[in-house]
Every structure is written in structure tokens, then in C-alpha cells.
Design an enzyme around this catalytic site. Structure first.
Site, mmCIF file in Angstrom:
data_model
loop_
_atom_site.group_PDB
_atom_site.id
_atom_site.type_symbol
_atom_site.label_atom_id
_atom_site.label_comp_id
_atom_site.label_asym_id
_atom_site.label_seq_id
_atom_site.Cartn_x
_atom_site.Cartn_y
_atom_site.Cartn_z
ATOM 1 N N LYS A 91 0.818 -1.220 0.000
ATOM 2 C CA LYS A 91 0.000 0.000 0.000
ATOM 3 C C LYS A 91 0.849 1.267 0.000
ATOM 4 O O LYS A 91 2.056 1.249 0.251
ATOM 5 C CB LYS A 91 -0.960 -0.024 1.188
ATOM 6 C CG LYS A 91 -2.194 -0.882 0.923
ATOM 7 C CD LYS A 91 -3.294 -0.636 1.929
ATOM 8 C CE LYS A 91 -4.595 -1.301 1.489
ATOM 9 N NZ LYS A 91 -5.684 -1.131 2.468
ATOM 10 N N ARG A 97 -4.261 -10.045 4.322
ATOM 11 C CA ARG A 97 -4.574 -9.999 2.895
ATOM 12 C C ARG A 97 -3.330 -9.552 2.141
ATOM 13 O O ARG A 97 -2.837 -8.431 2.358
ATOM 14 C CB ARG A 97 -5.732 -9.033 2.655
ATOM 15 C CG ARG A 97 -6.215 -8.947 1.206
ATOM 16 C CD ARG A 97 -7.369 -7.960 1.102
ATOM 17 N NE ARG A 97 -7.925 -7.923 -0.242
ATOM 18 C CZ ARG A 97 -7.491 -7.153 -1.223
ATOM 19 N NH1 ARG A 97 -6.453 -6.327 -1.004
ATOM 20 N NH2 ARG A 97 -8.060 -7.170 -2.407
#
Length: 304
Positions: A235, A269
Site C-alpha cells: 500500500k 490480505r
């Protein structure tokens, strides 16, 4: 809190049960990402084609994925995707994935109730609602389908929008309040308490400082008793912290996964399942050694 939630829901030490599998405290579940989108921020459409997505899912299972998370719409800005198109991208793929891997837990990443409903019919076990209940019917769909539900925090943003000058008096407190309320609502609607997860949702409605702060204080979320999912893989907050492009964020991702696991997260995840599995197995080994040492010290007799 409702009676159902109070009796069986948010309490420390609770377990997560999905598709007959049990993930208790200290048991780390790896969720492999398969994006059936042409514009994913990470793979740029590498798994958009049906067969390519199947190959990616097969590889994730081989490499140790407990859960496969299927998405049909890019999280951020991009071309409009209708409900019908999202269903077409996800539900048939879920059905094929279920036939190929009957024991794997299948998750669908969607904020839309109809998409969730169609994917549950196709064989999904979990709805990963990354947009904090934007469609209030999604929790009802999970309940009626006997599925699990991820309850997330987006800072009040609507689906597929980016934060602009995000501000919180206390970001961790805001996350805890939001996700626990959504979890309790889900239980009120009939979702089994041991199928509910909470997700601080790094970067959604947050800047880099907020995402780092949430990682450091993840134990506060784990302390609510709801199993915690973290979705930090590659991210922007990792890229900004390390000044690294999206193709060079694996080391940062693994570091954040390890901290999150140590702080009590349960589900992770990720894009690189094999690397994540190895990192989390290492954390589990360290934690087990620490626990054994504590037991040993406690049985050695009184302090002198």
C-alpha cells in the site's frame, strides 16, 4: 450491545470459523488476492483474464493461502463498473474456484449487496466489505447466506474515493468505535459472531501517519475480541514511508505484517502469499518460544 453479541461475540480470545476451519489466537490465516480487474494498482490487470486468475489462485493455494479474496472492482478511482459487470467478473470465477479447491475459504471483495449475494450462491464463504457498510443491505446478505463479514473503516468516505486532508482526534479510537459498531450490527442482523472480522483498513480515509499509527496500536483492535484482518500489502503508506515504488514494497509489507501479527492480527490480505506465509510462520515460532519460556519461568519456583 445486543444479547447475541454480548453472549457470543466480542470477547478476547474468540475464534474465527470459516468453512469449517478454525483460526484461533496465534493462528495466522493468509488471504491471497486475486483481482479480476484490468486496472489493479498492483498487478495492472495481470489476473483480469479468467484463466490467468485461475492460475494465480492455484498458485496462492499451493503457496499456503487459507483464503482467496476475489475482487471485481479497483478500490480507487477508475472507470465505472456496473453491478452487472462486477457480478460477471466475480461470481462465475468463484464457482470455478469452489469446484477446483473445495476446502479453501473464498472471500469476495465488494461493497454491493447484489454482488455479495450472487457470489455467496456461487460458493463464497466471506464478504470483504472494504467500504464500511456503504450498502447497508450487505450485512443482511451475509447473514441470510450464512457467510462471514469483514467490517471496515473508511473515515466516512464513499466507495472508490481517496482521502483529502484526513483528520482524526484519535485515529485508533475512531477505528475501534466504527468497526465494533458495524460488527455488533452484523450480529444483530444474524451474522454468526465467530464469522465476523474487523479491519482498520489502512490508507482508506487515512494518510500515511494514520496508517502507521494504526499499525503501532493494532493491539487495541485485537483487544476488542473481534478477529482482526489487515490489508497492508504494497500500500501507499509503505511506499511513502520507504520512498519505494509499488514494485519495491515487499520488504516493507513483510515488516508491517510481522508487527501486525505480533500485535494480535489474525488474517492477512496479501499479494505475495509465499513470502507472507514464511514471515508469519516465523512470527508464530517466535511467539511460541516466548510462550514456552514464560511457562518455563513460571514453573521454576518462586523468585528469590
Amino acid at each position: 450491545m445486543s444479547g447475541a453479541a454480548g453472549e457470543a461475540g466480542a470477547r478476547p480470545g474468540g475464534v474465527l470459523r470459516l468453512r469449517g476451519r478454525v483460526f484461533g489466537p496465534g493462528r495466522y490465516a493468509v488471504m491471497g488476492v486475486v483481482n479480476r480487474t484490468p486496472d489493479s494498482f498492483y498487478d495492472r490487470g495481470a489476473t483480469f483474464a479468467f484463466e490467468a486468475a485461475l492460475r494465480a489462485a492455484d498458485a496462492a493455494v499451493r503457496n499456503g493461502a487459507d483464503i482467496i479474496d476475489v475482487g471485481g472492482v479497483k478500490a480507487g478511482y477508475g472507470d465505472e463498473v456496473s453491478v452487472e459487470e462486477e457480478v460477471a467478473r466475480t461470481a462465475p470465477f468463484v464457482a470455478e474456484l469452489r469446484a477446483r479447491h473445495p476446502g479453501v475459504v473464498i472471500s469476495v471483495d465488494t461493497w454491493r449487496a447484489r454482488v455479495g449475494e450472487e457470489c455467496l450462491r456461487a460458493g463464497a464463504d466471506l464478504i470483504n466489505d472494504t467500504w464500511a457498510g456503504a450498502d447497508p443491505d450487505l450485512a443482511r446478505v451475509a447473514a441470510e447466506g450464512g457467510a462471514g463479514l469483514v467490517c471496515s473503516h473508511s473515515g466516512g468516505l464513499g466507495p472508490r474515493t481517496d482521502p483529502h486532508r484526513a483528520h482524526y482526534a484519535d485515529v485508533a479510537a475512531d477505528v475501534v468505535t466504527t468497526v465494533t459498531a458495524l460488527a455488533e450490527r452484523a450480529v444483530d442482523l444474524g451474522v454468526a459472531p465467530d464469522r465476523v472480522l474487523i479491519d482498520p483498513t489502512h490508507d482508506f480515509g487515512k494518510n500515511t501517519y494514520h496508517s502507521l499509527e494504526l499499525t503501532r496500536r493494532l493491539g487495541e483492535l485485537a483487544g476488542t475480541g473481534w478477529p482482526v484482518l489487515v490489508a497492508v500489502s504494497n500500500k501507499d503508506f509503505i511506499g511513502e514511508t520507504l520512498d519505494a515504488p509499488v514494485t519495491d514494497r515487499l520488504a516493507g509489507t513483510l515488516a508491517v505484517l510481522a508487527v501486525s501479527a505480533w500485535e494480535g492480527a489474525r488474517v492477512f490480505r496479501v499479494h505475495d502469499v509465499g513470502a507472507a506465509r514464511a514471515a508469519l510462520d516465523a512470527v508464530a515460532a517466535v511467539a511460541a518460544t516466548a510462550e514456552e519460556a514464560a511457562v518455563g519461568n513460571g514453573s521454576a519456583g518462586p523468585d528469590v
